[in-house]
Design a protein around this motif. Structure first.
Motif, PDB file in Angstrom:
ATOM      1  N   ILE A  73       0.851  -1.191   0.000  1.00 60.14           N
ATOM      2  CA  ILE A  73       0.000   0.000   0.000  1.00 60.14           C
ATOM      3  C   ILE A  73       0.886   1.239   0.000  1.00 60.14           C
ATOM      4  CG2 ILE A  73      -1.823   1.252   1.201  1.00 60.14           C
ATOM      5  CD1 ILE A  73      -2.655  -1.350   2.504  1.00 60.14           C
ATOM      6  N   GLN A  74       0.581   2.182  -0.862  1.00 61.86           N
ATOM      7  CA  GLN A  74       1.310   3.445  -0.877  1.00 61.86           C
ATOM      8  C   GLN A  74       0.346   4.578  -1.194  1.00 61.86           C
ATOM      9  OE1 GLN A  74       4.280   2.906  -3.883  1.00 61.86           O
ATOM     10  NE2 GLN A  74       2.856   3.106  -5.584  1.00 61.86           N
ATOM     11  N   GLN A  75       0.734   5.782  -0.812  1.00 65.08           N
ATOM     12  CA  GLN A  75      -0.101   6.955  -1.018  1.00 65.08           C
ATOM     13  C   GLN A  75       0.400   7.714  -2.243  1.00 65.08           C
ATOM     14  OE1 GLN A  75      -0.311   9.498   2.386  1.00 65.08           O
ATOM     15  NE2 GLN A  75      -2.200  10.482   1.762  1.00 65.08           N
ATOM     16  N   ASN A  76      -0.542   8.081  -3.134  1.00 62.54           N
ATOM     17  CA  ASN A  76      -0.146   8.802  -4.332  1.00 62.54           C
ATOM     18  C   ASN A  76      -0.169  10.306  -4.096  1.00 62.54           C
ATOM     19  OD1 ASN A  76      -2.863   9.547  -4.428  1.00 62.54           O
ATOM     20  ND2 ASN A  76      -3.390   7.992  -5.949  1.00 62.54           N
ATOM     21  N   SER A  77       0.166  11.065  -5.141  1.00 61.64           N
ATOM     22  CA  SER A  77       0.258  12.521  -5.009  1.00 61.64           C
ATOM     23  C   SER A  77      -1.086  13.164  -4.730  1.00 61.64           C
ATOM     24  CB  SER A  77       0.858  13.110  -6.291  1.00 61.64           C
ATOM     25  OG  SER A  77       0.080  12.740  -7.426  1.00 61.64           O
ATOM     26  N   ALA A  78      -2.174  12.499  -5.098  1.00 64.81           N
ATOM     27  CA  ALA A  78      -3.514  13.052  -4.862  1.00 64.81           C
ATOM     28  C   ALA A  78      -4.011  12.797  -3.448  1.00 64.81           C
ATOM     29  CB  ALA A  78      -4.501  12.465  -5.870  1.00 64.81           C
ATOM     30  N   GLY A  79      -3.210  12.102  -2.625  1.00 63.60           N
ATOM     31  CA  GLY A  79      -3.607  11.840  -1.251  1.00 63.60           C
ATOM     32  C   GLY A  79      -4.376  10.550  -1.079  1.00 63.60           C
ATOM     33  N   LYS A  80      -4.675   9.855  -2.189  1.00 69.20           N
ATOM     34  CA  LYS A  80      -5.370   8.575  -2.092  1.00 69.20           C
ATOM     35  C   LYS A  80      -4.358   7.440  -1.988  1.00 69.20           C
ATOM     36  CE  LYS A  80      -9.694   9.763  -4.435  1.00 69.20           C
ATOM     37  NZ  LYS A  80     -10.666   9.361  -5.478  1.00 69.20           N
ATOM     38  N   PHE A  81      -4.862   6.305  -1.500  1.00 69.53           N
ATOM     39  CA  PHE A  81      -3.993   5.154  -1.335  1.00 69.53           C
ATOM     40  C   PHE A  81      -4.155   4.202  -2.511  1.00 69.53           C
ATOM     41  CE2 PHE A  81      -4.421   6.867   2.867  1.00 69.53           C
ATOM     42  CZ  PHE A  81      -3.182   6.655   3.447  1.00 69.53           C
ATOM     43  N   THR A 101      -3.929  -1.754 -10.558  1.00 71.23           N
ATOM     44  CA  THR A 101      -3.802  -0.996  -9.317  1.00 71.23           C
ATOM     45  C   THR A 101      -5.177  -0.625  -8.799  1.00 71.23           C
ATOM     46  OG1 THR A 101      -1.681  -0.067 -10.026  1.00 71.23           O
ATOM     47  CG2 THR A 101      -2.809   1.048  -8.237  1.00 71.23           C
ATOM     48  N   LEU A 102      -5.383  -0.789  -7.513  1.00 73.47           N
ATOM     49  CA  LEU A 102      -6.649  -0.422  -6.877  1.00 73.47           C
ATOM     50  C   LEU A 102      -6.439   0.840  -6.057  1.00 73.47           C
ATOM     51  CD1 LEU A 102      -7.744  -3.986  -5.789  1.00 73.47           C
ATOM     52  CD2 LEU A 102      -8.939  -2.566  -7.430  1.00 73.47           C
ATOM     53  N   LYS A 103      -7.368   1.774  -6.150  1.00 74.07           N
ATOM     54  CA  LYS A 103      -7.274   3.041  -5.429  1.00 74.07           C
ATOM     55  C   LYS A 103      -8.431   3.162  -4.444  1.00 74.07           C
ATOM     56  CE  LYS A 103      -5.078   5.362  -9.350  1.00 74.07           C
ATOM     57  NZ  LYS A 103      -5.133   6.506 -10.297  1.00 74.07           N
ATOM     58  N   PHE A 104      -8.151   3.741  -3.283  1.00 76.20           N
ATOM     59  CA  PHE A 104      -9.193   3.952  -2.278  1.00 76.20           C
ATOM     60  C   PHE A 104      -8.782   5.123  -1.403  1.00 76.20           C
ATOM     61  CE2 PHE A 104      -6.134   0.927  -0.763  1.00 76.20           C
ATOM     62  CZ  PHE A 104      -5.922   1.255   0.555  1.00 76.20           C
ATOM     63  N   GLY A 107      -8.343   4.615   5.289  1.00 79.91           N
ATOM     64  CA  GLY A 107      -9.153   4.013   6.342  1.00 79.91           C
ATOM     65  C   GLY A 107      -9.171   2.507   6.210  1.00 79.91           C
ATOM     66  N   LEU A 108     -10.363   1.921   6.357  1.00 83.38           N
ATOM     67  CA  LEU A 108     -10.509   0.466   6.328  1.00 83.38           C
ATOM     68  C   LEU A 108     -10.946  -0.041   4.974  1.00 83.38           C
ATOM     69  CD1 LEU A 108     -12.277  -0.019   9.778  1.00 83.38           C
ATOM     70  CD2 LEU A 108      -9.859  -0.290   9.247  1.00 83.38           C
ATOM     71  N   ASN A 109     -10.792   0.763   3.925  1.00 87.06           N
ATOM     72  CA  ASN A 109     -11.285   0.373   2.604  1.00 87.06           C
ATOM     73  C   ASN A 109     -10.260  -0.380   1.782  1.00 87.06           C
ATOM     74  OD1 ASN A 109     -13.846   1.508   2.896  1.00 87.06           O
ATOM     75  ND2 ASN A 109     -13.086   3.547   2.402  1.00 87.06           N
ATOM     76  N   HIS A 110      -9.159  -0.823   2.387  1.00 87.28           N
ATOM     77  CA  HIS A 110      -8.176  -1.556   1.605  1.00 87.28           C
ATOM     78  C   HIS A 110      -8.787  -2.863   1.103  1.00 87.28           C
ATOM     79  CE1 HIS A 110      -7.742  -3.029   5.759  1.00 87.28           C
ATOM     80  NE2 HIS A 110      -7.496  -4.191   5.189  1.00 87.28           N
TER      81      HIS A 110
END
Length: 617
Positions: A73-81, A101-104, A107-110
């Motif tokens: 899991i990593q955070q992108n430039s837009a602040g989403k994971f 790639t899945l984006k969310f 929180g608990l949405n992984h």
């Protein structure tokens, strides 16, 4: 005063503020975190809290001979994971990222993985489903089933996603069709195993019970784990039954699920005559997470792996194979001490299986189980089989230790930079002359005082570390921390306890020796190497009381080794280059060779007043 010049004062104060800010901010963050979470920092150290890294093995599946998981899991430039899907070779630990790639939002949405035959779905807590098709993620209308979060994989039945669940009346088969999970019935003979379980003292079949289905060459192998025992049968013969109507009718008449189980059971039927076999009659002890019994496939035939002695210092894993309808033990292997969670995965062709074990401190081990026996893979113990996230981190529970050591090194580095910067200013703006009566000496510089202190600290803790290493050489530290965590006896615990006592005595002895040397002769090993000496402001030996006072206040000067600015500022701004401990103990630090200088000449008087320190150039 050493110097009143604005440049000197400004430089010293700015250095102290700038280089102390990170340390103060870090300390404040620790305190605030402890206050807001109502937890101290010590529980984050290995062995000091009950930590179980069962999530490492959760939802692992295998596809095309590679492990599939979504732990990266990593955070992108837009602040989403973003979660990337990783394919890992279980033999070597080599991995590759799939383009999907899945984006969310966080929180608990992984996302988690759900395997169903040769198909793979990824779902989130928000019930978003995607299916992996040719390396790409496609939106899916599959609905979530509660058993998905329990790590129960599905299977394809008549071309439809299916899974099995347990109830007091046996194993229930559910199939996804027309946008809904629907009950198809119970597996033939499973209600009799329910009767057998209850007759052996189980309160109901929901206790410690879960089924597994492994597909191999178009055939389903059904395994049923119950209270440490493992049952097996070939094929899923569903007995259609209107369970919902029976349950509703029973409840309307004041009955319960046990009455439904009795209604479904056939009198005097032997469950083992319905194709069921039991791997062994002796149950295994349960794990904190995961299971002690595992369903496998070896050479296209069913197999089982059962772990015994999980609550002892020598857990053993036993491999069983079905030979001519009879389960026989094939081989065994010692299991890593402290194992608390497990997972088993069979390859699609059923030729071999993989077993993953995870200790309470996050140590991971992978084994290949084939017709030749049980073999540890190359990526084991370093968590390579879990992808780049855990391969780069090593044992997860050790990360707080490295973080704390990094913080100590960081604060020490800032103290050194601050000390060197202040020393340069003192060298430029001040002079080290000090006189008392007819004697004149040179005060020790901040640089050499700092080096002497570091040498003394290294002597104390270096010698203690050497003693500790010698006494604990060969110790399995991962097993030791696991023993503390799961509160089990292990041979390493008394050894480390004895070593800790000896190390404490070593630190005390070396500290007392250094203290005595300074009180008697004014030197320590570090000061002797650097040519320094501690004396009273009257240039007489300092004595025990003065040394005791200055060394106690040292922890104020050094901010408990987190912020060295108090002592540095005190040395830079005081008349006699005294840190706070020197002021309390009425001591100064001088250059040893300056004591041998001839006394001051006194023209017109026999006793001169003490001269000031830090004369301006």
């Amino acid at each position: 005063m050493s110097s009143r010049k604005p440049g000197y004062l400004f430089g010293v104060i700015v250095l102290a503020i700038v280089l102390s800010f990170p340390q103060i901010a870090l300390s404040f963050a620790f305190v605030w975190n402890s206050y807001s979470t109502r937890q101290s920092m010590t529980p984050f150290l290995p062995g000091l809290r009950e930590t179980y890294y069962f999530h490492i093995l959760q939802n692992l599946s295998i596809l095309d001979g590679r492990l599939i998981h979504m732990h990266h899991i990593q955070q992108n430039s837009a602040g989403k994971f973003e979660q990337k899907i990783t394919k890992v070779d279980p033999e070597t630990g080599e991995f590759e990222f799939l383009p999907a790639t899945l984006k969310f939002p966080g929180g608990l949405n992984h996302y988690r993985t759900w395997a169903c035959g040769d198909r793979r779905w990824f779902y989130s807590a928000a019930n978003s489903f995607y299916e992996l098709i040719d390396g790409q993620l496609q939106p899916s209308n599959l609905a979530k089933h509660p058993n998905m979060d329990m790590g129960i994989h599905g299977f394809m039945l008549n071309g439809k996603p299916s899974l099995v669940t347990t109830a007091v009346w046996g194993i229930v088969v559910e199939t996804y069709e027309n946008g809904k999970w629907r009950t198809q019935g119970t597996v033939d003979g499973s209600e009799q195993i329910g009767d057998l379980s209850r007759s052996q003292g189980a309160p109901n079949m929901m206790t410690g019970s879960h089924p597994d289905v492994i597909e191999c060459h178009g055939q389903h192998h059904l395994f049923w784990h119950w209270e440490g025992m493992l049952f097996h049968r070939v094929g899923i013969d569903v007995v259609p039954s209107s369970i919902e109507s029976l349950l509703a009718e029973s409840k309307s008449m004041g009955g319960n699920e046990d009455d439904v189980a009795s209604a479904l059971a056939v009198a005097n039927r032997d469950p083992f005559s319905e194709g069921w076999t039991r791997v062994r009659s002796t149950p295994a002890m349960p794990f904190p997470f995961g299971a002690a019994t595992h369903a496998l496939m070896i050479g296209g035939q069913p197999a089982a792996f059962i772990i015994d002695g999980v609550h002892s210092s020598t857990p053993i894993g036993h491999l069983y194979r079905l030979v001519n309808g009879i389960w026989e033990e094939h081989s065994s292997i010692a299991i890593p001490f402290g194992t608390t969670s497990t997972a088993a995965i069979a390859t699609e062709n059923g030729h071999l299986s993989y077993l993953g074990l995870c200790t309470s401190q996050g140590g991971c081990f992978f084994y290949r189980i084939d017709e030749q026996g049980i073999h540890e893979t190359a990526g084991s113990a370093t968590a390579k089989c879990l992808g780049p996230t855990y391969a780069s981190m090593g044992v997860p529970a050790f990360r707080p230790v490295w973080s704390m050591l990094s913080v100590i090194a960081f604060t020490l580095g800032l103290g050194i930079v601050s000390g060197v910067g202040t020393w340069i200013l003192m060298w430029w703006y001040t002079r080290p002359d000090y006189g008392f009566g007819l004697s004149e000496v040179r005060l020790g510089s901040l640089l050499w005082r700092g080096i002497a202190r570091l040498l003394d600290i290294l002597l104390v803790f270096g010698s203690a570390s050497g003693v500790g290493w010698f006494l604990t050489r060969g110790i399995n530290w991962l097993a030791f921390y696991d023993a503390l965590n799961v509160r089990l006896e292990h041979p390493s615990v008394p050894v480390v306890a004895m070593a800790a006592k000896v190390v404490a005595i070593s630190i005390a002895v070396v500290t007392i020796l250094i203290f005595t040397m300074q009180a008697q002769w004014g030197i320590t090993p570090g000061k002797w190497i650097c040519g320094l000496k501690t004396v009273r402001t009257s240039l007489r030996p300092c004595g025990f009381v003065s040394v005791l006072a200055r060394e106690i206040v040292f922890f104020v000067d050094a901010g408990n080794l987190l912020c060295w600015s108090p002592g540095i500022l005190s040395i830079a701004l005081s008349d006699c280059r005294q840190r706070l401990g020197d002021i309390v103990g009425d001591t100064i630090v001088i250059e040893t060779k300056s004591l041998n200088q001839p006394p001051l000449t006194s023209e017109g008087s026999t006793i001169a007043d003490a001269t000031n320190v830090g004369k301006d150039h």
